[in-house]
Motif scaffolding. Structure first.
Motif, PDB file in Angstrom:
ATOM      1  N   ALA A 193       0.835  -1.206   0.000  1.00 37.27           N
ATOM      2  CA  ALA A 193       0.000   0.000   0.000  1.00 37.27           C
ATOM      3  C   ALA A 193       0.868   1.254   0.000  1.00 37.27           C
ATOM      4  CB  ALA A 193      -0.941  -0.011   1.207  1.00 37.27           C
ATOM      5  N   ASN A 194       1.925   1.258   0.819  1.00 33.12           N
ATOM      6  CA  ASN A 194       2.834   2.397   0.851  1.00 33.12           C
ATOM      7  C   ASN A 194       3.549   2.580  -0.483  1.00 33.12           C
ATOM      8  OD1 ASN A 194       2.243   3.041   3.514  1.00 33.12           O
ATOM      9  ND2 ASN A 194       3.891   1.786   4.347  1.00 33.12           N
ATOM     10  N   LEU A 195       3.973   1.457  -1.079  1.00 38.42           N
ATOM     11  CA  LEU A 195       4.643   1.515  -2.380  1.00 38.42           C
ATOM     12  C   LEU A 195       3.740   2.156  -3.424  1.00 38.42           C
ATOM     13  CD1 LEU A 195       6.638  -1.414  -3.996  1.00 38.42           C
ATOM     14  CD2 LEU A 195       5.006  -0.108  -5.324  1.00 38.42           C
ATOM     15  N   TRP A 196       2.474   1.727  -3.463  1.00 35.52           N
ATOM     16  CA  TRP A 196       1.540   2.282  -4.450  1.00 35.52           C
ATOM     17  C   TRP A 196       1.294   3.760  -4.202  1.00 35.52           C
ATOM     18  CZ3 TRP A 196      -2.141  -2.480  -3.996  1.00 35.52           C
ATOM     19  CH2 TRP A 196      -1.723  -3.477  -4.892  1.00 35.52           C
ATOM     20  N   GLY A 197       1.244   4.148  -2.937  1.00 31.61           N
ATOM     21  CA  GLY A 197       1.048   5.557  -2.633  1.00 31.61           C
ATOM     22  C   GLY A 197       2.197   6.408  -3.132  1.00 31.61           C
ATOM     23  N   ASN A 198       3.417   5.863  -3.044  1.00 27.23           N
ATOM     24  CA  ASN A 198       4.599   6.606  -3.459  1.00 27.23           C
ATOM     25  C   ASN A 198       4.851   6.561  -4.961  1.00 27.23           C
ATOM     26  OD1 ASN A 198       5.232   7.289  -0.790  1.00 27.23           O
ATOM     27  ND2 ASN A 198       6.430   5.418  -0.486  1.00 27.23           N
ATOM     28  N   GLU A 199       4.463   5.429  -5.605  1.00 22.95           N
ATOM     29  CA  GLU A 199       4.873   5.218  -6.989  1.00 22.95           C
ATOM     30  C   GLU A 199       3.738   5.181  -8.007  1.00 22.95           C
ATOM     31  OE1 GLU A 199       7.980   5.194  -7.737  1.00 22.95           O
ATOM     32  OE2 GLU A 199       8.858   4.994  -5.732  1.00 22.95           O
ATOM     33  N   ALA A 200       2.493   5.008  -7.563  1.00 23.42           N
ATOM     34  CA  ALA A 200       1.391   4.840  -8.521  1.00 23.42           C
ATOM     35  C   ALA A 200       0.284   5.876  -8.351  1.00 23.42           C
ATOM     36  CB  ALA A 200       0.800   3.428  -8.398  1.00 23.42           C
ATOM     37  N   ASN A 201       0.520   6.893  -7.518  1.00 26.11           N
ATOM     38  CA  ASN A 201      -0.463   7.965  -7.317  1.00 26.11           C
ATOM     39  C   ASN A 201      -1.826   7.440  -6.872  1.00 26.11           C
ATOM     40  OD1 ASN A 201      -1.189  10.721  -7.272  1.00 26.11           O
ATOM     41  ND2 ASN A 201      -2.201  10.532  -9.258  1.00 26.11           N
ATOM     42  N   VAL A 202      -1.808   6.455  -5.971  1.00 23.97           N
ATOM     43  CA  VAL A 202      -3.053   5.953  -5.393  1.00 23.97           C
ATOM     44  C   VAL A 202      -2.896   5.896  -3.878  1.00 23.97           C
ATOM     45  CG1 VAL A 202      -3.994   4.622  -7.330  1.00 23.97           C
ATOM     46  CG2 VAL A 202      -2.285   3.573  -5.862  1.00 23.97           C
ATOM     47  N   SER A 203      -3.909   6.339  -3.179  1.00 19.29           N
ATOM     48  CA  SER A 203      -3.923   6.261  -1.728  1.00 19.29           C
ATOM     49  C   SER A 203      -4.600   4.958  -1.337  1.00 19.29           C
ATOM     50  CB  SER A 203      -4.685   7.459  -1.144  1.00 19.29           C
ATOM     51  OG  SER A 203      -4.778   7.344   0.263  1.00 19.29           O
ATOM     52  N   VAL A 204      -3.833   4.031  -0.783  1.00 17.76           N
ATOM     53  CA  VAL A 204      -4.338   2.692  -0.492  1.00 17.76           C
ATOM     54  C   VAL A 204      -4.270   2.424   1.002  1.00 17.76           C
ATOM     55  CG1 VAL A 204      -4.095   0.224  -0.974  1.00 17.76           C
ATOM     56  CG2 VAL A 204      -3.528   1.898  -2.744  1.00 17.76           C
ATOM     57  N   THR A 205      -5.363   1.914   1.555  1.00 18.08           N
ATOM     58  CA  THR A 205      -5.419   1.531   2.961  1.00 18.08           C
ATOM     59  C   THR A 205      -5.471   0.017   3.063  1.00 18.08           C
ATOM     60  OG1 THR A 205      -6.612   3.558   3.553  1.00 18.08           O
ATOM     61  CG2 THR A 205      -6.692   1.735   5.121  1.00 18.08           C
ATOM     62  N   ALA A 206      -4.477  -0.589   3.724  1.00 19.92           N
ATOM     63  CA  ALA A 206      -4.488  -2.031   3.960  1.00 19.92           C
ATOM     64  C   ALA A 206      -5.408  -2.339   5.133  1.00 19.92           C
ATOM     65  CB  ALA A 206      -3.076  -2.524   4.238  1.00 19.92           C
ATOM     66  N   GLN A 207      -6.353  -3.243   4.926  1.00 16.10           N
ATOM     67  CA  GLN A 207      -7.341  -3.577   5.951  1.00 16.10           C
ATOM     68  C   GLN A 207      -7.231  -5.043   6.360  1.00 16.10           C
ATOM     69  OE1 GLN A 207     -11.221  -2.560   4.441  1.00 16.10           O
ATOM     70  NE2 GLN A 207     -10.779  -0.390   4.316  1.00 16.10           N
ATOM     71  N   THR A 208      -7.376  -5.316   7.659  1.00 13.78           N
ATOM     72  CA  THR A 208      -7.428  -6.697   8.121  1.00 13.78           C
ATOM     73  C   THR A 208      -8.747  -7.331   7.662  1.00 13.78           C
ATOM     74  OG1 THR A 208      -8.425  -6.046  10.221  1.00 13.78           O
ATOM     75  CG2 THR A 208      -6.013  -6.211  10.137  1.00 13.78           C
ATOM     76  N   SER A 209      -8.735  -8.668   7.548  1.00 10.13           N
ATOM     77  CA  SER A 209      -9.940  -9.369   7.096  1.00 10.13           C
ATOM     78  C   SER A 209      -9.823 -10.837   7.464  1.00 10.13           C
ATOM     79  CB  SER A 209     -10.097  -9.228   5.569  1.00 10.13           C
ATOM     80  OG  SER A 209      -9.131 -10.033   4.904  1.00 10.13           O
ATOM     81  N   GLY A 210     -10.846 -11.601   7.081  1.00  9.45           N
ATOM     82  CA  GLY A 210     -10.823 -13.049   7.274  1.00  9.45           C
ATOM     83  C   GLY A 210     -10.103 -13.772   6.163  1.00  9.45           C
ATOM     84  N   ALA A 211      -9.383 -13.039   5.328  1.00  9.75           N
ATOM     85  CA  ALA A 211      -8.539 -13.563   4.252  1.00  9.75           C
ATOM     86  C   ALA A 211      -9.318 -14.022   3.021  1.00  9.75           C
ATOM     87  CB  ALA A 211      -7.614 -14.650   4.779  1.00  9.75           C
ATOM     88  N   SER A 212      -8.762 -14.990   2.293  1.00  7.58           N
ATOM     89  CA  SER A 212      -9.105 -15.256   0.893  1.00  7.58           C
ATOM     90  C   SER A 212     -10.583 -15.277   0.540  1.00  7.58           C
ATOM     91  CB  SER A 212      -8.458 -16.577   0.465  1.00  7.58           C
ATOM     92  OG  SER A 212      -7.065 -16.519   0.578  1.00  7.58           O
ATOM     93  N   ALA A 213     -11.340 -16.214   1.110  1.00  8.27           N
ATOM     94  CA  ALA A 213     -12.740 -16.359   0.714  1.00  8.27           C
ATOM     95  C   ALA A 213     -13.550 -15.115   1.074  1.00  8.27           C
ATOM     96  CB  ALA A 213     -13.355 -17.600   1.365  1.00  8.27           C
ATOM     97  N   GLU A 214     -13.321 -14.589   2.250  1.00  5.97           N
ATOM     98  CA  GLU A 214     -14.020 -13.370   2.656  1.00  5.97           C
ATOM     99  C   GLU A 214     -13.647 -12.204   1.734  1.00  5.97           C
ATOM    100  OE1 GLU A 214     -13.521 -10.274   6.255  1.00  5.97           O
ATOM    101  OE2 GLU A 214     -14.078 -12.295   6.908  1.00  5.97           O
TER     102      GLU A 214
END
Length: 330
Positions: free
Chosen positions: A64-85
């Protein structure tokens, strides 16, 4: 004289208005909207990861930080129940991009297993990232040395909605067992390792890049054992479910003394089809050309040359396809 003053006031008013417009004084520009196009705008996206004790969450934060610095997107990483969810959340339109196991993404798109009758048809593959090792975690004190030894034991088979449930079921199946042969519990990675340490469970299936944070923490307190899979059982599993690949947990991981043979699926990124081609192209390009900014150990595995491994027949997002086509990767 009055006419001169009136003309002067009008001229000044016009000049001030033009200056404010040039400075972006309008309320729409100041609000920093989610960005449908202008080069100075930044999109605001949600990246679904997994539990805090796994690999998805810390790695997702770095991506998420990489994309914010290099791809002009503000990305928030969120916790979740993983793959299926994560796949279901993307289907519901409540996020834009997510981690998933390649097997779970395949089930979702094809409408199989936990997605029977409710296929996900609005999500595409972005890239395969790294092998997710199936780790059967226990301790030396448990006496568990093989999959067969799990019979009658209290075993976590992963959080509800995670891919670990399917991995555990399939591995038990090729050993002539089912979840009914164990005292199965649906726990997250953190809950699983806490349970092993407290003695409330005996073992846990963990599908994540090794070393996994929760298991690493357990190894500080306990002598961790990773239960191996026999060669013939790995072959049998792969014949039944081709998305598995041979893998190992290397000696030294969790202080274990020898390599442990097991299998893996791949971790991948998937995106909503509503996410535009240019944005996904920029994110894909940044991910594979700026991997040196990722300190997580799994960053070493993120290579454009292997980005399509394990994706199979999953549809590829047009933005990702554009990047891989430019690189000559098929």
């Amino acid at each position: 004289m009055k006419r001169f003053r009136l003309s002067f006031v009008m001229a000044m008013t016009l000049a001030i208005s033009m200056l404010m417009a040039a400075c972006g004084g309008g309320s729409e520009g100041a609000s920093g909207d989610s960005g449908e196009g202008g080069s100075g705008e930044s999109k605001e996206l949600s990246l679904l990861t997994g539990g805090t004790g796994g690999t998805y969450y810390p790695l997702g934060g770095e991506i998420a930080n990489l994309w914010g610095n290099e791809a002009n997107v503000s990305v928030t990483a969120q916790t979740s129940g993983a793959s299926a969810e994560n796949m279901q959340t993307l289907k519901d339109g409540d996020a834009e991009i997510a981690f998933s196991q390649t097997d779970i993404a395949t089930y979702a798109v094809e409408g199989k297993e936990m997605f029977e009758g409710k296929a996900v048809d609005n999500v595409s593959a972005v890239a395969s990232l790294y092998p997710e090792t199936i780790q059967i975690v226990t301790t030396k004190n448990s006496g568990i040395k093989s999959v067969e030894d799990l019979k009658g034991k209290a075993v976590s088979i992963g959080a509800p909605g995670s891919g670990v449930n399917i991995n555990a079921t399939q591995i038990l199946e090729i050993h002539g067992m089912s979840v009914n042969d164990i005292k199965h519990q649906n726990l997250s990675f953190d809950e699983s390792t806490d349970g092993i340490q407290s003695g409330s469970i005996d073992a846990a299936f963990v599908t994540a890049g090794a070393p996994t944070a929760a298991v690493d923490s357990l190894s500080v307190q306990e002598e961790v054992v990773i239960v191996p899979l026999a060669d013939d059982k790995m072959k049998e599993l792969q014949e039944a479910y081709p998305y598995y690949a041979n893998d190992k947990v290397p000696a030294g991981t969790y202080k274990i003394e020898e390599d442990v043979n097991t299998v893996a699926v791949n971790a991948m990124l998937v995106a909503s089809n509503d996410l535009d081609e240019e944005t996904v192209y920029n994110m894909t390009k940044a991910l594979f050309e700026k991997t040196d900014s990722i300190s997580n150990a799994k960053g070493d595995f993120i290579k454009a040359e292997t980005a399509l491994d394990g994706i199979g027949d999953l549809p590829l997002h047009p933005g990702a396809k554009k990047y891989f086509d430019e690189k000559g990767i098929k």
